[in-house]
Design a protein around this motif. Structure first.
Motif, PDB file in Angstrom:
ATOM      1  N   LYS A   1       0.841  -1.187   0.000  1.00  0.00           N
ATOM      2  CA  LYS A   1       0.000   0.000   0.000  1.00  0.00           C
ATOM      3  C   LYS A   1       0.878   1.238   0.000  1.00  0.00           C
ATOM      4  O   LYS A   1       1.841   1.339   0.758  1.00  0.00           O
ATOM      5  N   HIS A   2       0.546   2.169  -0.870  1.00  0.00           N
ATOM      6  CA  HIS A   2       1.289   3.416  -0.985  1.00  0.00           C
ATOM      7  C   HIS A   2       0.300   4.528  -1.310  1.00  0.00           C
ATOM      8  O   HIS A   2      -0.900   4.282  -1.478  1.00  0.00           O
ATOM      9  N   GLU A   3       0.787   5.729  -1.385  1.00  0.00           N
ATOM     10  CA  GLU A   3      -0.062   6.910  -1.551  1.00  0.00           C
ATOM     11  C   GLU A   3      -1.040   6.788  -2.724  1.00  0.00           C
ATOM     12  O   GLU A   3      -2.203   7.177  -2.621  1.00  0.00           O
ATOM     13  N   ASP A   4      -0.597   6.231  -3.840  1.00  0.00           N
ATOM     14  CA  ASP A   4      -1.438   6.186  -5.043  1.00  0.00           C
ATOM     15  C   ASP A   4      -2.488   5.071  -5.039  1.00  0.00           C
ATOM     16  O   ASP A   4      -3.407   5.089  -5.850  1.00  0.00           O
ATOM     17  N   ASN A   5      -2.361   4.072  -4.175  1.00  0.00           N
ATOM     18  CA  ASN A   5      -3.338   2.977  -4.192  1.00  0.00           C
ATOM     19  C   ASN A   5      -3.979   2.756  -2.825  1.00  0.00           C
ATOM     20  O   ASN A   5      -4.560   1.692  -2.590  1.00  0.00           O
ATOM     21  N   GLU A   6      -3.906   3.721  -1.958  1.00  0.00           N
ATOM     22  CA  GLU A   6      -4.355   3.557  -0.577  1.00  0.00           C
ATOM     23  C   GLU A   6      -5.777   3.005  -0.466  1.00  0.00           C
ATOM     24  O   GLU A   6      -6.059   2.165   0.384  1.00  0.00           O
ATOM     25  N   ASN A   7      -6.687   3.428  -1.309  1.00  0.00           N
ATOM     26  CA  ASN A   7      -8.078   2.995  -1.206  1.00  0.00           C
ATOM     27  C   ASN A   7      -8.493   2.041  -2.322  1.00  0.00           C
ATOM     28  O   ASN A   7      -9.680   1.894  -2.601  1.00  0.00           O
ATOM     29  N   GLU A   8      -7.519   1.400  -2.950  1.00  0.00           N
ATOM     30  CA  GLU A   8      -7.808   0.500  -4.056  1.00  0.00           C
ATOM     31  C   GLU A   8      -7.262  -0.892  -3.780  1.00  0.00           C
ATOM     32  O   GLU A   8      -6.267  -1.050  -3.073  1.00  0.00           O
ATOM     33  N   ASN A   9      -7.903  -1.873  -4.377  1.00  0.00           N
ATOM     34  CA  ASN A   9      -7.372  -3.232  -4.358  1.00  0.00           C
ATOM     35  C   ASN A   9      -6.730  -3.483  -5.717  1.00  0.00           C
ATOM     36  O   ASN A   9      -7.416  -3.766  -6.684  1.00  0.00           O
ATOM     37  N   THR A  10      -5.421  -3.347  -5.779  1.00  0.00           N
ATOM     38  CA  THR A  10      -4.713  -3.534  -7.044  1.00  0.00           C
ATOM     39  C   THR A  10      -3.995  -4.882  -7.103  1.00  0.00           C
ATOM     40  O   THR A  10      -3.289  -5.160  -8.067  1.00  0.00           O
ATOM     41  N   LEU A  11      -4.177  -5.706  -6.081  1.00  0.00           N
ATOM     42  CA  LEU A  11      -3.573  -7.036  -6.063  1.00  0.00           C
ATOM     43  C   LEU A  11      -4.204  -7.898  -7.143  1.00  0.00           C
ATOM     44  O   LEU A  11      -5.426  -7.911  -7.302  1.00  0.00           O
ATOM     45  N   LEU A  12      -3.388  -8.613  -7.895  1.00  0.00           N
ATOM     46  CA  LEU A  12      -3.895  -9.408  -9.018  1.00  0.00           C
ATOM     47  C   LEU A  12      -4.062 -10.890  -8.697  1.00  0.00           C
ATOM     48  O   LEU A  12      -4.932 -11.543  -9.250  1.00  0.00           O
ATOM     49  N   LEU A  13      -3.224 -11.445  -7.845  1.00  0.00           N
ATOM     50  CA  LEU A  13      -3.256 -12.881  -7.572  1.00  0.00           C
ATOM     51  C   LEU A  13      -4.411 -13.261  -6.666  1.00  0.00           C
ATOM     52  O   LEU A  13      -4.819 -12.491  -5.805  1.00  0.00           O
ATOM     53  N   LYS A  14      -4.868 -14.506  -6.870  1.00  0.00           N
ATOM     54  CA  LYS A  14      -5.948 -15.048  -6.040  1.00  0.00           C
ATOM     55  C   LYS A  14      -5.688 -16.530  -5.809  1.00  0.00           C
ATOM     56  O   LYS A  14      -5.216 -17.232  -6.698  1.00  0.00           O
ATOM     57  N   HIS A  15      -6.034 -16.974  -4.614  1.00  0.00           N
ATOM     58  CA  HIS A  15      -6.015 -18.403  -4.312  1.00  0.00           C
ATOM     59  C   HIS A  15      -6.925 -18.627  -3.114  1.00  0.00           C
ATOM     60  O   HIS A  15      -6.936 -17.819  -2.175  1.00  0.00           O
ATOM     61  N   GLY A  16      -7.654 -19.726  -3.137  1.00  0.00           N
ATOM     62  CA  GLY A  16      -8.644 -19.999  -2.103  1.00  0.00           C
ATOM     63  C   GLY A  16      -8.102 -20.049  -0.685  1.00  0.00           C
ATOM     64  O   GLY A  16      -8.799 -19.672   0.255  1.00  0.00           O
ATOM     65  N   LYS A  17      -6.874 -20.494  -0.502  1.00  0.00           N
ATOM     66  CA  LYS A  17      -6.347 -20.579   0.861  1.00  0.00           C
ATOM     67  C   LYS A  17      -5.371 -19.453   1.195  1.00  0.00           C
ATOM     68  O   LYS A  17      -4.743 -19.473   2.240  1.00  0.00           O
ATOM     69  N   ALA A  18      -5.278 -18.454   0.319  1.00  0.00           N
ATOM     70  CA  ALA A  18      -4.325 -17.361   0.540  1.00  0.00           C
ATOM     71  C   ALA A  18      -4.832 -16.360   1.560  1.00  0.00           C
ATOM     72  O   ALA A  18      -6.015 -16.021   1.580  1.00  0.00           O
ATOM     73  N   THR A  19      -3.913 -15.869   2.353  1.00  0.00           N
ATOM     74  CA  THR A  19      -4.151 -14.740   3.235  1.00  0.00           C
ATOM     75  C   THR A  19      -3.489 -13.532   2.591  1.00  0.00           C
ATOM     76  O   THR A  19      -2.307 -13.580   2.253  1.00  0.00           O
ATOM     77  N   VAL A  20      -4.250 -12.473   2.396  1.00  0.00           N
ATOM     78  CA  VAL A  20      -3.707 -11.241   1.822  1.00  0.00           C
ATOM     79  C   VAL A  20      -3.298 -10.326   2.972  1.00  0.00           C
ATOM     80  O   VAL A  20      -4.078 -10.084   3.890  1.00  0.00           O
TER      81      VAL A  20
END
Length: 154
Positions: free
Chosen positions: A45-64
């Motif tokens: 998280k940084h100034e330009d994405n503070e209120n956005e979810n820009t993470l691309l990867l997904k997995h059912g057992k993943a913790t973000v």
């Protein structure tokens, strides 16, 4: 030995010349994610994405886990590793010369066995080869694994 996978910062605003790394990492997660006792995906998280979810990867057992510095070894991650009795951590992601390497050193200092997934690394500065060379020196060739997809030295 209980094993975790940490992939750092595969998020839309970082891709640019590294756009190849997202599908490689996602494919690895799809094919091998369930082999791990714990999967952690970090989202810087940084100034330009503070209120956005820009993470691309997904997995059912993943913790973000959101982080605000280079290393993924932050208190939340330390607790997850401890609670899950993890002994070995596999690392991949962006930026091999900054986030991945900082995480590697912090995990080593904390007593974890660390292995790098060489083909799941990318570097914005195009210093992937140099950072992998340092990782080989620090960890030994046997702990830089040729797993995860096509070669990504850029």
């Amino acid at each position: 030995m209980k094993k975790a996978l940490i992939i750092t910062d595969i998020q839309s605003e970082f891709l640019g010349n590294m756009d190849y790394i997202y599908p490689i990492c996602q494919k690895y997660l799809d094919e091998r994610g369930n082999d791990y006792d714990l999967v952690i995906l970090t989202h810087w998280k940084h100034e330009d994405n503070e209120n956005e979810n820009t993470l691309l990867l997904k997995h059912g057992k993943a913790t973000v886990v959101e982080k605000r510095g280079y290393s993924a070894y932050i208190p939340e991650v330390a607790k997850l590793l401890e609670d899950n009795k993890i002994e070995m951590v596999h690392l991949g992601g962006i930026d091999s010369d900054m986030a991945v390497m900082a995480t590697m050193y912090n995990l080593l200092d904390a007593g974890y066995k660390v292995q790098i997934l060489e083909r799941l690394l990318s570097s914005y500065s195009t210093r992937n080869w140099e950072s992998t060379t340092i990782m080989r020196f620090v960890l030994g060739d046997e702990n830089v694994l040729d797993l995860g997809g096509m070669r990504t030295w850029l």
